[in-house]
Write an enzyme that holds these catalytic residues in place. Structure first.
Site, PDB file in Angstrom:
ATOM      1  CG  PHE A 142      -2.049   1.243   1.028  1.00  0.00           C
ATOM      2  CD1 PHE A 142      -2.841   1.291   0.211  1.00  0.00           C
ATOM      3  CD2 PHE A 142      -1.502   2.453   1.641  1.00  0.00           C
ATOM      4  CE1 PHE A 142      -3.899   2.216   0.230  1.00  0.00           C
ATOM      5  CE2 PHE A 142      -2.341   3.604   1.365  1.00  0.00           C
ATOM      6  CZ  PHE A 142      -3.670   3.576   0.849  1.00  0.00           C
ATOM      7  CG  ASP A 227       5.560   3.956   1.688  1.00  0.00           C
ATOM      8  OD1 ASP A 227       5.530   4.718   2.848  1.00  0.00           O
ATOM      9  OD2 ASP A 227       4.990   3.939   1.062  1.00  0.00           O
ATOM     10  CE  LYS A 256      -1.262   6.773   6.792  1.00  0.00           C
ATOM     11  NZ  LYS A 256      -0.946   5.906   5.678  1.00  0.00           N
TER      12      LYS A 256
END
Ligand SMILES: *Cc1c(COP(=O)(O)O)cnc(C)c1O
Length: 401
Positions: A142, A227, A256
């Site tokens: 993802f 990531d 985030k």
């Protein structure tokens, strides 16, 4: 008359696109690990906005930094310099042990930026023939929701119906070093991996996989991009989830929690000789690196620089994993994760993930299913031991058989 939760939900349903299927909880206020809904019910937040709220809701130091900056300047565009950008980039580079910072906003933008930089580096530095750069990615990844990123998703609901797809990506099985070796060619610009796959259900790769990925990249003269948008910034007990494997990436994507749960702030950080390929006009974003985001980001970096949150993740994570481990064979089929982060699989034949989350919410605990019967738990790192135990008690009440 006050508006009921049902009325707010109806309003959302009528006027907002249906690209999410939220639990029927309408949040009005939040503080630390707790949220309060519009009808005054309180819930413990065990999702933390997918780790964007690592420091909890409205951490006082982060709110203060935002408020201070709101009184000065919030946006300049990158057409001019401002007095927060350089300091933010320097502090983030020093924190992560990297050399250069490219600030963006959302996580997907950071990933897109890293992919663009890797391709340009492949043409200008590695000497890959123009237009032929390849990027190797892992299945069940993802990395965000843009057209290019979903082009190499293996999740049909994320991908189907959005073609034509961006070419230039090779997908291999996550955790399979031999498959990775076979996929890397002389045209490979980069290998893009999550050190732990969050959305996939907190999948921790086999011992040695990440070190082998690093070795294969070195051997082939290929970039390794980690990531760390969800796994990074103290969630797993270290600043970066890659640390325990002793591996350094050439580029990291962060997001985030970098915005402190206050605003979107992402970045690509890494080697100067790689990020240095970008020249004026080749990449950018109106809001990327804006003064307000940089001020909040600097306050986040300050919180992370003490190691306090990393230590809390280790301690509270051990406590959580001990409790979850007891449920394996008694309602849970499997528990994975590291630090204060877990993916738990409900025993087949038990509740669906959605049913479990609805039952948890009814008892005052917020969590969200990922695929099918897998739940991801990521309490804020500021949560108290007592509140963590309270949340785990609710989990046990709902899931234990
Ligand atoms: C959430 C996430 C993204 C995308 O971030 P957005 O801010 O939602 O665009 C990318 N990579 C990983 C690993 C993520 O968890």
């Amino acid at each position: 008359m006050t508006t009921s939760a049902a009325e707010f939900i109806a309003l959302d349903e009528r006027w907002s696109t249906h690209n999410y299927h939220p639990l029927p909880v309408v949040i009005a206020e939040a503080d630390g690990a707790w949220v309060t809904d519009v009808e005054g019910r309180r819930y413990l937040d065990f999702l933390s906005a997918y780790s964007a709220l690592n420091f909890g809701h409205r951490h006082p130091a982060l709110v203060a930094a935002a408020q201070e900056q709101l009184g000065r300047v919030t946006l300049t565009s990158r057409a001019f310099h401002h007095d927060q950008l350089g300091a933010f980039c320097r502090e983030l580079a020093e924190l992560t042990g990297t050399e250069m910072v490219l600030p963006m906003n959302s996580g997907a933008e950071a990933v897109e930026s890293a992919l663009k930089v890797a391709r340009k580096w492949a043409y200008e530095v590695k000497g890959v023939p123009d237009g032929q750069a390849e990027i190797v990615v892992a299945g069940s990844n993802f990395h965000g929701r843009t057209t290019t990123i979903i082009s190499f998703s293996t999740d049909e609901s994320a991908r189907a119906g959005f073609g034509p797809y961006t070419p230039g990506f090779t997908v291999v099985k996550y955790g399979d070093a031999a498959a990775l070796r076979d996929a890397i060619t002389e045209r490979t610009a980069a290998v893009l991996l999550e050190p732990i796959q969050g959305e996939a259900g907190v999948l921790v790769p086999p011992e040695g996989y990440l070190a082998e990925a690093r070795r294969l990249c070195d051997e082939a003269g290929t970039l390794l991009i980690a990531d760390e948008i969800q796994s990074g910034l103290a969630r797993t007990g270290t600043l970066l989830a890659l640390e325990p494997s002793g591996v350094r990436a050439d580029l990291y994507t962060l997001g985030k929690a970098l915005g402190g749960g206050i605003l979107p702030l992402s970045a690509v950080v890494g080697r100067r000789d790689v990020l240095g390929v970008l020249k004026p006009g080749e990449h950018g974003s109106t809001f990327g690196g804006n003064p307000l985001a940089c001020a909040v980001g600097r306050a986040v970096i300050k919180l992370l620089s003490t190691g306090e949150f990393q230590a809390r993740s280790v301690e509270l994570g051990a406590r959580m994993h001990a409790r979850l481990g007891e449920l394996v064979g008694h309602g849970l089929a499997e528990v994975r994760g590291r630090g204060l982060w877990a993916g738990i699989d409900i025993t087949p034949g038990g509740l669906s993930g959605r049913e479990a989350c609805e039952a948890l919410a009814a008892k005052g605990l917020l969590a969200k299913e990922t695929h099918g019967a897998t739940l991801r738990l990521a309490p804020p790192l500021v949560i108290s031991e007592a509140d963590l135990d309270r949340g785990l008690d609710i989990l046990e009440e709902v899931l234990a058989d």
